[in-house]
Design a protein around this motif. Sequence first.
Motif, PDB file in Angstrom:
ATOM      1  N   ASP A  30       0.784  -1.418  -0.085  1.00 11.26           N
ATOM      2  CA  ASP A  30       0.009  -0.080  -0.028  1.00 11.26           C
ATOM      3  C   ASP A  30       0.893   1.433  -0.176  1.00 11.26           C
ATOM      4  N   ARG A  31       2.275   1.185   0.347  1.00  7.16           N
ATOM      5  CA  ARG A  31       2.957   2.229   0.233  1.00  7.16           C
ATOM      6  C   ARG A  31       3.074   2.829  -1.073  1.00  7.16           C
ATOM      7  N   PRO A  32       3.205   4.254  -1.330  1.00  7.69           N
ATOM      8  CA  PRO A  32       3.020   4.949  -2.644  1.00  7.69           C
ATOM      9  C   PRO A  32       4.093   4.253  -3.605  1.00  7.69           C
ATOM     10  N   ASN A  33       5.314   4.230  -3.151  1.00  5.22           N
ATOM     11  CA  ASN A  33       6.449   3.732  -4.295  1.00  5.22           C
ATOM     12  C   ASN A  33       6.654   2.253  -4.199  1.00  5.22           C
ATOM     13  N   ALA A  34       5.925   1.470  -3.378  1.00  4.50           N
ATOM     14  CA  ALA A  34       6.228   0.031  -3.503  1.00  4.50           C
ATOM     15  C   ALA A  34       5.903  -0.572  -4.703  1.00  4.50           C
ATOM     16  N   LEU A  35       6.449  -1.747  -4.934  1.00  7.44           N
ATOM     17  CA  LEU A  35       6.182  -2.502  -6.090  1.00  7.44           C
ATOM     18  C   LEU A  35       5.785  -3.892  -5.734  1.00  7.44           C
ATOM     19  N   ILE A  36       4.580  -4.550  -6.486  1.00  5.56           N
ATOM     20  CA  ILE A  36       4.299  -5.890  -5.992  1.00  5.56           C
ATOM     21  C   ILE A  36       4.878  -6.539  -7.217  1.00  5.56           C
ATOM     22  N   LEU A  37       5.502  -7.558  -6.897  1.00 12.30           N
ATOM     23  CA  LEU A  37       6.113  -8.366  -7.985  1.00 12.30           C
ATOM     24  C   LEU A  37       5.812  -9.640  -8.177  1.00 12.30           C
ATOM     25  N   ASP A  38       5.105 -10.118  -9.237  1.00  9.76           N
ATOM     26  CA  ASP A  38       4.707 -11.444  -9.554  1.00  9.76           C
ATOM     27  C   ASP A  38       5.741 -12.116 -10.377  1.00  9.76           C
ATOM     28  N   VAL A  39       6.416 -13.074  -9.696  1.00 11.77           N
ATOM     29  CA  VAL A  39       7.395 -13.829 -10.697  1.00 11.77           C
ATOM     30  C   VAL A  39       7.089 -15.120 -11.092  1.00 11.77           C
ATOM     31  N   ARG A  40       5.914 -15.194 -11.306  1.00 11.64           N
ATOM     32  CA  ARG A  40       5.485 -16.472 -11.900  1.00 11.64           C
ATOM     33  C   ARG A  40       5.475 -16.324 -13.591  1.00 11.64           C
ATOM     34  N   GLU A  41       5.071 -17.246 -14.402  1.00  9.14           N
ATOM     35  CA  GLU A  41       5.110 -17.054 -15.634  1.00  9.14           C
ATOM     36  C   GLU A  41       3.563 -16.288 -16.185  1.00  9.14           C
ATOM     37  N   ALA A  42       3.847 -15.716 -17.481  1.00 12.73           N
ATOM     38  CA  ALA A  42       2.843 -14.816 -17.814  1.00 12.73           C
ATOM     39  C   ALA A  42       1.535 -15.428 -17.940  1.00 12.73           C
ATOM     40  N   ALA A  43       1.401 -16.740 -18.040  1.00 17.11           N
ATOM     41  CA  ALA A  43      -0.008 -17.690 -18.260  1.00 17.11           C
ATOM     42  C   ALA A  43      -0.454 -17.815 -16.712  1.00 17.11           C
ATOM     43  N   GLU A  44       0.393 -17.866 -15.682  1.00 14.82           N
ATOM     44  CA  GLU A  44      -0.165 -18.177 -14.430  1.00 14.82           C
ATOM     45  C   GLU A  44      -0.553 -16.631 -14.135  1.00 14.82           C
ATOM     46  N   TYR A  45       0.007 -15.624 -14.297  1.00 14.57           N
ATOM     47  CA  TYR A  45      -0.315 -14.326 -13.890  1.00 14.57           C
ATOM     48  C   TYR A  45      -1.663 -14.129 -14.518  1.00 14.57           C
ATOM     49  N   GLN A  46      -1.922 -14.362 -15.768  1.00 11.91           N
ATOM     50  CA  GLN A  46      -2.949 -13.988 -16.474  1.00 11.91           C
ATOM     51  C   GLN A  46      -4.240 -14.560 -15.817  1.00 11.91           C
ATOM     52  N   GLN A  47      -4.078 -15.780 -15.226  1.00 12.57           N
ATOM     53  CA  GLN A  47      -5.156 -16.326 -14.448  1.00 12.57           C
ATOM     54  C   GLN A  47      -5.989 -15.591 -13.355  1.00 12.57           C
ATOM     55  N   ALA A  48      -4.595 -15.264 -12.697  1.00 14.01           N
ATOM     56  CA  ALA A  48      -5.083 -14.360 -11.369  1.00 14.01           C
ATOM     57  C   ALA A  48      -4.024 -13.712 -10.824  1.00 14.01           C
ATOM     58  N   HIS A  49      -3.805 -12.522 -10.173  1.00 15.93           N
ATOM     59  CA  HIS A  49      -2.806 -11.983  -9.555  1.00 15.93           C
ATOM     60  C   HIS A  49      -3.273 -10.910  -8.543  1.00 15.93           C
TER      61      HIS A  49
END
Length: 126
Positions: A30-49
């Motif tokens: 929730d911090r303004p400068n934070a990054l949430i990084l999903d390191v799964r493969e693109a197909a996994e990311y597309q299902q839910a993130h």
Amino acid sequence: MGHEDFLKQAAEAKTRIKQVSSDEAEKIGDRPNALILDVREAAEYQQAHLLNAVNVSLSQLEQEIQEIVPDKSTPIVCYCAGGNRGALAADTLNKMGYTNAVSIEGGLKAWESSGKATIDTTEANS
């Protein structure tokens, strides 16, 4: 790399990094400068993130992260499906000089089982 080697590397990474609960991850994210990084493969990311998550697969992390996050003090919350790739990602970022990289303990499964929402793109597109 075999599955056993992968699990061994992930277990070693977990001894070097900071793992956070879903609640802690949400606060950091929730911090303004934070990054949430999903390191799964693109197909996994597309299902839910996670909301606002940026997808960079673990295999591409070292090549792409400096372009996405030039400031190495940026809070970065890494996650994967179950916590292993997220731990490896946080460990990689630490080795690259990032000082505020953490991993969600238990990954997306733990996030969802704690009742937190994800973006389910399969529903959104139907």
